[in-house]
Motif scaffolding. Structure first.
Motif, PDB file in Angstrom:
ATOM      1  N   THR A 276      -9.440  -1.730  -0.838  1.00  0.00           N
ATOM      2  CA  THR A 276      -8.611  -1.780  -2.041  1.00  0.00           C
ATOM      3  C   THR A 276      -9.320  -2.599  -3.104  1.00  0.00           C
ATOM      4  O   THR A 276     -10.026  -3.567  -2.782  1.00  0.00           O
ATOM      5  CB  THR A 276      -7.230  -2.408  -1.746  1.00  0.00           C
TER       6      THR A 276
ATOM      7  N   LEU B 217       0.831  -1.191   0.000  1.00  0.00           N
ATOM      8  CA  LEU B 217       0.000   0.000   0.000  1.00  0.00           C
ATOM      9  C   LEU B 217       0.873   1.250   0.000  1.00  0.00           C
ATOM     10  O   LEU B 217       1.938   1.272   0.618  1.00  0.00           O
ATOM     11  CB  LEU B 217      -0.909   0.001   1.233  1.00  0.00           C
TER      12      LEU B 217
ATOM     13  N   CYS C 226      -8.396  -2.568   4.889  1.00  0.00           N
ATOM     14  CA  CYS C 226      -8.150  -1.535   3.889  1.00  0.00           C
ATOM     15  C   CYS C 226      -9.082  -1.743   2.693  1.00  0.00           C
ATOM     16  O   CYS C 226      -9.245  -2.874   2.216  1.00  0.00           O
ATOM     17  CB  CYS C 226      -6.711  -1.586   3.401  1.00  0.00           C
TER      18      CYS C 226
ATOM     19  N   TYR D 229      -1.889   5.818   2.915  1.00  0.00           N
ATOM     20  CA  TYR D 229      -3.136   5.151   2.546  1.00  0.00           C
ATOM     21  C   TYR D 229      -3.952   4.908   3.812  1.00  0.00           C
ATOM     22  O   TYR D 229      -3.447   4.399   4.808  1.00  0.00           O
ATOM     23  CB  TYR D 229      -2.844   3.828   1.847  1.00  0.00           C
TER      24      TYR D 229
END
Length: 268
Positions: free
Chosen positions: A227, A152, A225, A156
């Motif tokens: 993503t 990442l 996260c 982020y």
């Protein structure tokens, strides 16, 4: 474990009477706030019968990666005896039985073969095979995984979740805590002013702003996260600074899941 970096799983224990009535003392993510009920459906509480007294004590977090497997930190495994552990999926309010929980025993523990009890060497990851699979109740969900070796970018924004300490003194929220936390790229985290050589490329650093961090009791839990259009578990809480957990330039360090996918899929 190294005293400078260990997130000691035995601090801030929570206990729960088997199987339902929760009599607990529990703390939280530093800088966090209450999560919405069952919003992080892959988050589990790893509990252990430490004293052979019919009570299970929260020692760590973890992530449900299939109906039969949980991913957590290797340093959370305080005994190789699987019978001493249980997993609680669908948990939110750790003081109460809400009817969403599934209490499942552990059948087998597999610690990464290169784990050597030294957090600075990495490989702080373990898989738990459940005695019975969890079922789709609407309150649990299987975690999505990153793609192999995915990294990442700096700053982020992800989320850390858990029932860990609120500070070095401790607090006692009743529900799962969450907090946004920013990734610190390896090139910065591995500098002398930050974690230096203790930060490996098989790890993810996040936080270090002096405000938000994981702490004791969060170990093994996920770094969540968004993503590729979906929430994925990119990290497993591994270590942080001794003393106050939310120290500037000493971010929470996670095992990078994308570095261990071959091993995870081979075991599970």
């Amino acid at each position: 474990m190294m005293l400078l970096v260990a997130l000691v799983a035995l601090i801030g224990l929570t206990c729960a009477e088997v199987p339902f009535n929760h009599n607990v003392h529990n703390e939280r993510v530093i800088g966090g706030h209450d999560a919405q009920p069952n919003s992080w459906k892959w988050q589990i509480s790893l509990q252990m019968n430490l004293y052979d007294d019919t009570y299970f004590y929260h020692i760590c977090g973890g992530s449900l990666i299939s109906a039969s497997y949980v991913m957590t930190a290797a340093h959370c495994i305080l005994s190789p005896d699987a019978a001493l552990y249980r997993v609680v999926a669908g948990e939110h309010n750790i003081y109460e039985y809400d009817g969403t929980e599934q209490f499942v025993g552990v059948e087998r523990i597999t610690v990464h073969p290169d784990w050597n009890d030294d957090l600075a060497k990495g490989n702080d990851i373990a898989l738990l095979r459940l005695a019975t699979p969890v079922y789709n109740s609407g309150f649990v969900e299987i975690a999505n995984m990153p793609y192999p070796d995915q990294m990442l970018p700096h700053d982020y924004s992800c989320f850390i979740t858990g029932w860990g300490l609120i500070d070095s003194i401790g607090g006692a929220p009743d529900v799962l805590q969450q907090s946004p936390i920013a990734v610190v790229e390896h090139s910065l985290c591995s500098t002398h002013e930050w974690w230096g050589s203790l930060a490996l490329k098989t790890m993810i650093c996040a936080g270090g702003d002096g405000l938000i961090s994981g702490c004791q009791g969060d170990s093994g839990g996920p770094l969540n996260c968004l993503t590729d259009g979906e929430w994925k578990v990119h990290g497993v809480v591994s270590y942080g600074p001794s003393g106050d957990c939310n120290q500037y330039s000493k971010p929470t360090v996670f095992t990078r899941v994308s570095s261990f996918l071959d091993w995870i899929y081979a075991v599970s």
